[in-house]
Design a protein around this motif. Structure first.
Motif, mmCIF file in Angstrom:
data_model
loop_
_atom_site.group_PDB
_atom_site.id
_atom_site.type_symbol
_atom_site.label_atom_id
_atom_site.label_comp_id
_atom_site.label_asym_id
_atom_site.label_seq_id
_atom_site.Cartn_x
_atom_site.Cartn_y
_atom_site.Cartn_z
ATOM 1 N N LEU A 224 0.835 -1.198 0.000
ATOM 2 C CA LEU A 224 0.000 0.000 0.000
ATOM 3 C C LEU A 224 0.874 1.253 0.000
ATOM 4 O O LEU A 224 0.593 2.224 -0.717
ATOM 5 N N ILE A 225 1.936 1.231 0.793
ATOM 6 C CA ILE A 225 2.828 2.391 0.861
ATOM 7 C C ILE A 225 3.485 2.632 -0.490
ATOM 8 O O ILE A 225 3.605 3.773 -0.951
ATOM 9 N N ALA A 226 3.930 1.560 -1.150
ATOM 10 C CA ALA A 226 4.527 1.704 -2.483
ATOM 11 C C ALA A 226 3.513 2.315 -3.444
ATOM 12 O O ALA A 226 3.862 3.161 -4.279
ATOM 13 N N TRP A 227 2.263 1.913 -3.320
ATOM 14 C CA TRP A 227 1.210 2.472 -4.191
ATOM 15 C C TRP A 227 0.991 3.950 -3.875
ATOM 16 O O TRP A 227 0.823 4.771 -4.789
ATOM 17 N N ILE A 228 0.980 4.303 -2.600
ATOM 18 C CA ILE A 228 0.818 5.711 -2.208
ATOM 19 C C ILE A 228 1.919 6.568 -2.824
ATOM 20 O O ILE A 228 1.654 7.621 -3.412
ATOM 21 N N LEU A 229 3.158 6.109 -2.701
ATOM 22 C CA LEU A 229 4.289 6.888 -3.207
ATOM 23 C C LEU A 229 4.251 7.032 -4.723
ATOM 24 O O LEU A 229 4.780 7.999 -5.275
ATOM 25 N N ALA A 230 3.619 6.086 -5.399
ATOM 26 C CA ALA A 230 3.505 6.149 -6.862
ATOM 27 C C ALA A 230 2.271 6.912 -7.313
ATOM 28 O O ALA A 230 2.118 7.189 -8.510
ATOM 29 N N ASN A 231 1.406 7.275 -6.374
ATOM 30 C CA ASN A 231 0.144 7.928 -6.747
ATOM 31 C C ASN A 231 -0.161 9.114 -5.834
ATOM 32 O O ASN A 231 -1.294 9.276 -5.361
ATOM 33 N N ALA A 233 -0.612 12.170 -6.438
ATOM 34 C CA ALA A 233 -1.592 13.134 -6.950
ATOM 35 C C ALA A 233 -3.025 12.643 -6.791
ATOM 36 O O ALA A 233 -3.971 13.423 -6.946
ATOM 37 N N ALA A 234 -3.191 11.372 -6.462
ATOM 38 C CA ALA A 234 -4.531 10.807 -6.318
ATOM 39 C C ALA A 234 -5.141 11.197 -4.970
ATOM 40 O O ALA A 234 -4.419 11.554 -4.034
ATOM 41 N N PRO A 235 -6.471 11.141 -4.854
ATOM 42 C CA PRO A 235 -7.094 11.348 -3.537
ATOM 43 C C PRO A 235 -6.642 10.227 -2.592
ATOM 44 O O PRO A 235 -6.791 9.050 -2.922
ATOM 45 N N LEU A 236 -6.078 10.598 -1.458
ATOM 46 C CA LEU A 236 -5.523 9.601 -0.542
ATOM 47 C C LEU A 236 -6.133 9.726 0.849
ATOM 48 O O LEU A 236 -5.439 9.635 1.857
ATOM 49 N N ALA A 240 -10.528 5.772 1.578
ATOM 50 C CA ALA A 240 -10.093 5.128 0.339
ATOM 51 C C ALA A 240 -8.921 4.183 0.590
ATOM 52 O O ALA A 240 -8.850 3.088 0.019
ATOM 53 N N LEU A 241 -8.008 4.593 1.453
ATOM 54 C CA LEU A 241 -6.854 3.749 1.761
ATOM 55 C C LEU A 241 -7.282 2.507 2.540
ATOM 56 O O LEU A 241 -6.782 1.404 2.301
ATOM 57 N N ALA A 242 -8.202 2.700 3.467
ATOM 58 C CA ALA A 242 -8.709 1.560 4.231
ATOM 59 C C ALA A 242 -9.387 0.556 3.312
ATOM 60 O O ALA A 242 -9.201 -0.667 3.445
#
Length: 323
Positions: A224-231, A233-236, A240-242
């Motif tokens: 999930l963290i890797a996805w956050i760092l790659a995105n 600009a997305a709503p985070l 949504a993360l949960a």
């Protein structure tokens, strides 16, 4: 030729020396490809000279401090080591007899990792701000009150004094030296040849948000963290993360804090602001940076940046855009 002397001793950390040496020799190679003369010459120095064995068992050949103290040095750097290998060095009077003479002649001097402790013991860091390995920050500050220890920066430049944090940060510091001595383009070529992920500026933290999470044993949120760092600009938002983690909001929040030491919202903001600093160093407009890291509009980005770092992003860009 600008002579770079690395001071080593039994049990020193090999990468503290070999990483920066590779940067300087790669800079020479980059110059050679442009049909320009080499800029750096490398010397290895120890108290008595001769072969010195690193903590990994690999030995290097060195000159003695006494012999080297009579010759000109452009840059002098002291390698670090684990505490058990530092203690015998701190008790050796030969360091006090010869190392200050070398640093006094050098255009710049400093240390990699815990090598700062050796310089501090000789009073060479008094009144200066320095970086060292995160594990040595507290002992260094406690043992040497006249030294201002920066626990966050990868490396610190304070006048002639250059100090870096743990191990691989010596590479970052050496790249900054190459950029200062030659050009940012040459430093960039060296970083590319050494297949580095990025040239990291000194103000960057010793721990990236991803690494901080990964050091927590087998973090369940690594993907999930890797996805956050790659995105970024997305709503985070947390819901949504949960949902992406397949957990209820309450469970996600509790487990995320346990795994990373930060709330999800704080973690996301940290990741966004870290990325923003890198973008600002490239001279990108505030509006574009804000959009790229998901902190639009620019006013929101400016408020978050100044609250976290105590400096306006516009001023930060002006100070660091040449990196």
């Amino acid at each position: 030729m600008h002579r770079v002397a690395f001071v080593v001793y039994p049990g020193f950390e090999l990468l503290d020396m070999s990483g920066p040496v590779s940067v300087f020799t790669s800079a020479n190679r980059a110059l050679g490809l442009s049909e320009k003369p080499a800029f750096y010459a490398i010397d290895l120095v120890s108290v008595s000279g001769g072969p010195v064995t690193s903590s990994s068992g690999i030995a290097v050949h060195t000159q003695s401090l006494e012999d080297r103290a009579h010759e000109a040095v452009d840059t002098l750097l002291v390698a670090g080591a684990e505490s058990e290998n530092l203690l015998p060095i701190l008790a050796d009077p030969a360091w006090a007899a010869w190392l200050p003479k070398l640093t006094g002649k050098a255009r710049r001097f400093g240390s990699v990792c815990s090598g700062a402790i050796i310089l501090a013991r000789l009073g060479l860091l008094d009144g200066h701000r320095v970086a060292t390995h995160w594990d040595a920050c507290t002992p260094l500050a406690a043992a040497f009150p006249p030294v201002s220890v920066d626990p966050d920066s990868l490396y610190v430049v304070d006048g002639r004094l250059w100090t870096s944090a743990g191990v691989t940060t010596g590479i970052d510091m050496a790249l900054a030296m190459v950029a200062q001595d030659l050009s940012a383009d040459i430093a960039g070529e060296v970083a590319k040849r050494l297949v580095l992920y990025a040239r990291r500026p000194g103000y960057q933290s010793q721990f990236s948000p991803l690494l901080q999470a990964q050091v927590k044993a087998d973090s369940p949120f690594a993907d999930l963290i890797a996805w956050i760092l790659a995105n970024l600009a997305a709503p985070l938002e947390v819901p949504a993360l949960a949902d992406r983690a397949g957990l209820s909001e309450r469970t996600f929040h509790r487990r995320f804090v346990a795994a990373t030491g930060e709330t999800p919202a704080r973690f996301v903001e940290t990741a966004r602001l870290d990325a923003a600093r890198m973008l600002l160093c490239r001279g990108i407009s505030l509006k574009s940076v804000a959009a790229e890291v998901g902190l639009s509009p620019a006013a929101r980005f400016s408020e978050a940046f100044e609250r976290r770092f105590g400096i306006a992003p516009r001023l930060f860009r002006e100070m660091h855009a040449a990196f």
